[in-house]
Design a protein around this motif. Structure first.
Motif, short mmCIF file in Angstrom:
data_model
loop_
_atom_site.label_atom_id
_atom_site.label_comp_id
_atom_site.label_asym_id
_atom_site.label_seq_id
_atom_site.Cartn_x
_atom_site.Cartn_y
_atom_site.Cartn_z
N SER A 11 16.95 44.04 59.35
CA SER A 11 17.34 42.76 58.77
C SER A 11 17.30 42.86 57.25
O SER A 11 16.41 43.48 56.68
N GLY A 12 18.24 42.22 56.60
CA GLY A 12 18.25 42.18 55.14
C GLY A 12 17.42 41.05 54.58
O GLY A 12 17.20 40.97 53.38
N SER A 13 16.95 40.17 55.45
CA SER A 13 16.18 39.01 55.02
C SER A 13 14.68 39.32 55.02
O SER A 13 14.11 39.67 56.06
N THR A 14 14.04 39.16 53.87
CA THR A 14 12.60 39.39 53.80
C THR A 14 11.85 38.32 54.59
O THR A 14 10.79 38.61 55.15
N ALA A 15 12.38 37.10 54.65
CA ALA A 15 11.73 36.03 55.42
C ALA A 15 11.69 36.39 56.90
O ALA A 15 10.67 36.23 57.56
N ILE A 16 12.80 36.89 57.42
CA ILE A 16 12.86 37.29 58.83
C ILE A 16 11.91 38.45 59.09
O ILE A 16 11.19 38.47 60.09
N LYS A 17 11.87 39.42 58.18
CA LYS A 17 10.96 40.57 58.34
C LYS A 17 9.51 40.11 58.39
O LYS A 17 8.74 40.56 59.23
N LYS A 18 9.14 39.19 57.51
CA LYS A 18 7.76 38.69 57.47
C LYS A 18 7.43 37.91 58.74
O LYS A 18 6.34 38.03 59.29
N GLN A 19 8.38 37.10 59.21
CA GLN A 19 8.15 36.34 60.44
C GLN A 19 7.97 37.28 61.63
O GLN A 19 7.07 37.08 62.46
N GLN A 20 8.80 38.30 61.71
CA GLN A 20 8.69 39.28 62.80
C GLN A 20 7.34 39.99 62.75
O GLN A 20 6.67 40.13 63.78
N LEU A 65 18.86 33.49 65.05
CA LEU A 65 18.27 34.64 64.36
C LEU A 65 16.89 34.94 64.91
O LEU A 65 16.19 34.05 65.39
#
Length: 143
Positions: A11-20, A65
């Motif tokens: 994922s290019g989204s840091t928010a999504i990476k942190k949530q995961q 997402l």
């Protein structure tokens, strides 16, 4: 019952990476068994996740997402739903699992009626300040 967590490894989204990372880290720390399903590396995972997120849980525009959680094929929710369950100490109920004995993350804690709070106003002539004592004299605040 198998908990499935749909993630995107690239994922290019840091928010999504942190949530995961937050979801996976919590499940690992609490020894909750789960399967990680990568939608970036496997087209079947992406297709299955998108088809099985209910209409009322989809974004207004675009595709759902990650992270998304399922118990077998039953949709549980997204990160916000997981986070709310975690904040309410109800993760096991959210996941549809039985909490292990002595777990603090298995039941929702509810409080009975609020306890009364007593305030005392005190004026210090020396410092020319008012103090409000709340509950006990060790807890005070300036007004």
């Amino acid at each position: 019952m198998v908990i499935k967590v749909y993630i995107a490894s690239s994922s290019g989204s840091t928010a999504i990476k942190k949530q995961q990372q937050d979801v996976l880290g919590f499940l690992e720390a609490n020894k909750i068994e789960f399967e990680e399903k990568d939608i970036a590396a496997n087209e079947e995972n992406r297709k299955w996740m998108r088809e099985n997120v209910p209409e009322d849980s989809r974004p207004a525009s675009g595709n759902p997402l990650p992270p998304r959680l399922f118990n077998d094929s039953r949709y549980l929710g997204d990160y916000e739903a997981f986070f709310e369950a975690r904040e309410n100490n109800a993760v096991y109920a959210f996941l549809g699992l039985t909490a292990p004995p002595g777990s603090k993350v298995g039941v929702h804690i509810s409080y009975s009626k609020p306890q009364p709070v007593f305030y005392t106003l005190f004026f210090s002539a020396y410092s020319r300040m008012f103090f409000v004592f709340c509950g006990c004299p060790s807890q005070y605040m300036l007004v």
